[in-house]
Design a protein around this motif. Structure first.
Motif, PDB file in Angstrom:
ATOM      1  N   GLY A 201       4.105  -0.204   2.981  1.00  0.00           N
ATOM      2  CA  GLY A 201       4.942  -0.934   2.029  1.00  0.00           C
ATOM      3  C   GLY A 201       4.150  -1.414   0.829  1.00  0.00           C
ATOM      4  N   GLU A 202       2.942  -1.912   1.067  1.00  0.00           N
ATOM      5  CA  GLU A 202       2.089  -2.357  -0.034  1.00  0.00           C
ATOM      6  C   GLU A 202       1.669  -1.175  -0.910  1.00  0.00           C
ATOM      7  N   ARG A 205       4.672  -0.273  -3.112  1.00  0.00           N
ATOM      8  CA  ARG A 205       4.885  -1.263  -4.178  1.00  0.00           C
ATOM      9  C   ARG A 205       3.856  -1.095  -5.288  1.00  0.00           C
ATOM     10  N   GLU A 208       4.919   1.934  -7.276  1.00  0.00           N
ATOM     11  CA  GLU A 208       6.089   1.617  -8.098  1.00  0.00           C
ATOM     12  C   GLU A 208       5.696   0.888  -9.377  1.00  0.00           C
ATOM     13  N   ALA A 209       4.691   0.026  -9.278  1.00  0.00           N
ATOM     14  CA  ALA A 209       4.256  -0.752 -10.440  1.00  0.00           C
ATOM     15  C   ALA A 209       3.319   0.033 -11.356  1.00  0.00           C
TER      16      ALA A 209
END
Length: 332
Positions: A201-202, A205, A208-209
């Protein structure tokens, strides 16, 4: 801040070429179908390192030449699938080391025309981020026509952020993030202690950024472990929010002694093709990747595996789990 000159960065490191290995075979990939590989064994400060030059062809036409470099002697991750996990101990290479290895690799293979440098050799880039990024910046400063790719297993998502923040100083073609399972617990179980804090998940993320770089996920298909319809659907669900921004490579595992001892088996070529087609049908920029036979000259693999499988007498390794520095090199 001024970029370091190539001559300044390489002043304290002089690798010596010990031997060059050659291998070639057919491949399934996106834009090429045959590879001629040249693995360069180098001595540097008492250790034996490996770099490579890969020539990629589509039919008889050369598509590109890639220079692949390690980022360390050994690798702290000791991933369960990778031959470099058999090396005891790990030492990070400095930016100056990387530059000198790059120069020695080019010189040893006749300074081939190329435009791509890959940091997909032995070592985990995120654990040597400062030197990896410094080398990438120096590459752009000294050879602005050459691009670079970097690779990580995602153990430090902050590396993705750092690469994104440095994008204007890099000719970064893409950052590859390797994936082995859509489930955190199973990923940690497969790879052990070094992955105890791993969180997909990290990783997602951070990707995505990271809007200034392109990210390619490399999903290594493992027979009976991460290749079921349920596993692939889980992965599709996780990656779907990023589908229009990433590329996805579905790869067959190249077996090593390390992967065999850990009970990891490659998925079939047919399964790799089917998985890639499944993701393409779901709107992903996905493709299959595998060699016509097990390739121990590929990324992250060790030359001693190639030698043993090809019954070569030129390199003797008394203990395959020992440090490469203990290799005995016989005269040709």
């Amino acid at each position: 801040m001024a970029h370091a000159k190539a001559s300044e960065m390489s002043a304290n490191a002089t690798p010596h070429v010990l031997q060059i290995l050659h291998s070639e075979q057919a491949y399934k990939s996106r834009s090429w179908d045959y590879e001629k590989g040249h693995r360069i064994l180098l001595a540097l400060r008492g250790q034996v390192l490996e770099a490579s030059v890969f020539e990629h062809y589509l039919g008889t036409n050369k598509v590109k030449t890639v220079v692949e470099l390690p980022t360390g002697y050994g690798c702290q991750m000791a991933c369960a699938h990778c031959a470099s996990g058999a090396i005891r101990g790990a030492v990070a290479l400095s930016a100056a080391d990387l530059l000198s290895i790059y120069s020695a690799t080019l010189a040893s293979t006749g300074n081939p025309e190329h435009g791509l440098v890959s940091l997909a050799g032995i070592g985990e880039s995120s654990l040597n981020a400062a030197n990896v990024l410094a080398f990438a910046k120096a590459l752009k400063a000294n050879w602005p026509e050459r691009s670079i790719t970097m690779t990580t297993v995602g153990i430090r998502p902050a590396f993705i952020t750092r690469a994104n923040e440095a994008a204007t100083d890099l000719n970064l073609k893409f950052l590859q993030v390797s994936l082995f399972h859509p489930d955190n617990a199973r990923t940690r179980q497969i790879h052990g202690q070094a992955f105890r804090h791993y969180d997909i998940g990290e990783v997602l993320r951070a990707v995505e950024a990271a809007t200034s770089i392109h990210v390619r996920f490399n999903y290594v298909l493992l027979k009976g472990d991460n290749d079921s319809p349920a596993h692939l659907e889980h992965l599709r669900t996780l990656l779907s929010p990023l589908a229009n921004r990433i590329s996805l490579r579905i790869s067959r595992l190249n077996e090593t002694d390390t992967s065999r001892s850990n009970g990891l088996l490659p998925g079939s070529d047919a399964d790799v093709l089917a998985a890639a087609e499944l993701f393409r049908g779901a709107g992903f920029n996905a493709y299959a990747f595998f060699s016509s036979r097990n390739d121990n000259m590929n990324c992250g693999q060790l030359a001693w595996g190639h030698y043993r499988e090809n019954n070569s007498p030129r390199v003797v390794i008394s203990d395959p789990t020992a440090q490469l520095a203990r290799m005995e090199f016989e005269s040709a």
